[in-house]
Design a protein around this motif. Structure first.
Motif, short mmCIF file in Angstrom:
data_model
loop_
_atom_site.label_atom_id
_atom_site.label_comp_id
_atom_site.label_asym_id
_atom_site.label_seq_id
_atom_site.Cartn_x
_atom_site.Cartn_y
_atom_site.Cartn_z
N VAL A 236 0.85 -1.21 0.00
CA VAL A 236 0.00 0.00 0.00
C VAL A 236 0.88 1.25 0.00
O VAL A 236 0.62 2.21 -0.74
CB VAL A 236 -0.96 -0.01 1.20
CG1 VAL A 236 -1.66 1.33 1.38
CG2 VAL A 236 -1.99 -1.12 1.05
N LEU A 237 1.93 1.26 0.81
CA LEU A 237 2.85 2.41 0.83
C LEU A 237 3.51 2.61 -0.53
O LEU A 237 3.65 3.74 -1.00
CB LEU A 237 3.92 2.21 1.91
CG LEU A 237 3.48 2.40 3.35
CD1 LEU A 237 4.56 1.91 4.30
CD2 LEU A 237 3.15 3.86 3.61
N TRP B 48 2.35 1.69 -3.46
CA TRP B 48 1.33 2.14 -4.41
C TRP B 48 1.09 3.64 -4.28
O TRP B 48 0.99 4.36 -5.27
CB TRP B 48 0.04 1.37 -4.17
CG TRP B 48 -1.05 1.73 -5.13
CD1 TRP B 48 -2.07 2.60 -4.90
CD2 TRP B 48 -1.21 1.25 -6.46
NE1 TRP B 48 -2.87 2.69 -6.01
CE2 TRP B 48 -2.36 1.86 -6.99
CE3 TRP B 48 -0.50 0.35 -7.25
CZ2 TRP B 48 -2.82 1.61 -8.26
CZ3 TRP B 48 -0.96 0.11 -8.52
CH2 TRP B 48 -2.10 0.73 -9.02
N HIS B 49 1.02 4.13 -3.05
CA HIS B 49 0.74 5.55 -2.83
C HIS B 49 1.98 6.44 -2.99
O HIS B 49 1.85 7.65 -3.02
CB HIS B 49 0.08 5.75 -1.46
CG HIS B 49 -1.33 5.27 -1.44
ND1 HIS B 49 -2.37 5.95 -2.04
CD2 HIS B 49 -1.88 4.13 -0.94
CE1 HIS B 49 -3.49 5.27 -1.89
NE2 HIS B 49 -3.21 4.16 -1.22
N SER B 50 3.14 5.83 -3.10
CA SER B 50 4.36 6.60 -3.36
C SER B 50 4.52 6.91 -4.85
O SER B 50 5.25 7.83 -5.21
CB SER B 50 5.59 5.82 -2.89
OG SER B 50 5.56 5.66 -1.51
#
Length: 117
Positions: free
Chosen positions: A72-73, A75-77
């Motif tokens: 998730v981290l 992907w959002h980076s």
């Protein structure tokens, strides 16, 4: 759980800095398996001349929860911080073990797969 220097604030700079302490947590869940001791403890600790001290009780570490959080981290980076996203996915890949030996994501209800990583 991942980098040997995290206790002192350091970050993993190379794969040699990776720790396999998360294997201790998995060992606690698989204590009655002779194969876990025979193959995983020997591979990750004895072959690397590292001491293995089994945990007495769980720390609450959830391998697949941590892997999912890293995905998730990552992907959002993206797309602004590609380098950071690659670090997250590389650590997630490390946590699946050599040859994906701890990869049970496909048969679990976690929303990520090793293919995604």
């Amino acid at each position: 759980w991942v980098c040997r220097d995290t206790a002192t604030g350091g970050a993993c700079r190379t794969t040699a800095d990776f720790s396999h302490d998360f294997v201790r947590e998995l060992h606690l869940q698989c204590r009655d398996s002779n194969n876990f001791e025979r193959y995983f403890v020997r591979h990750y600790f004895e072959n690397n001349k590292l001491d293995f001290k089994p945990l007495e009780e769980s720390s609450g570490f959830c391998l697949f929860g941590y892997v999912t959080a890293l995905v998730v981290l990552a992907w959002h980076s993206l797309p602004e911080h590609v380098g950071q996203a690659l670090k997250y996915t590389f650590v997630a890949h490390h946590l699946l073990g050599h040859y994906h030996s701890f990869d049970f994501l496909e048969s679990s209800s976690w929303p990520v797969t090793s293919f995604l990583i």
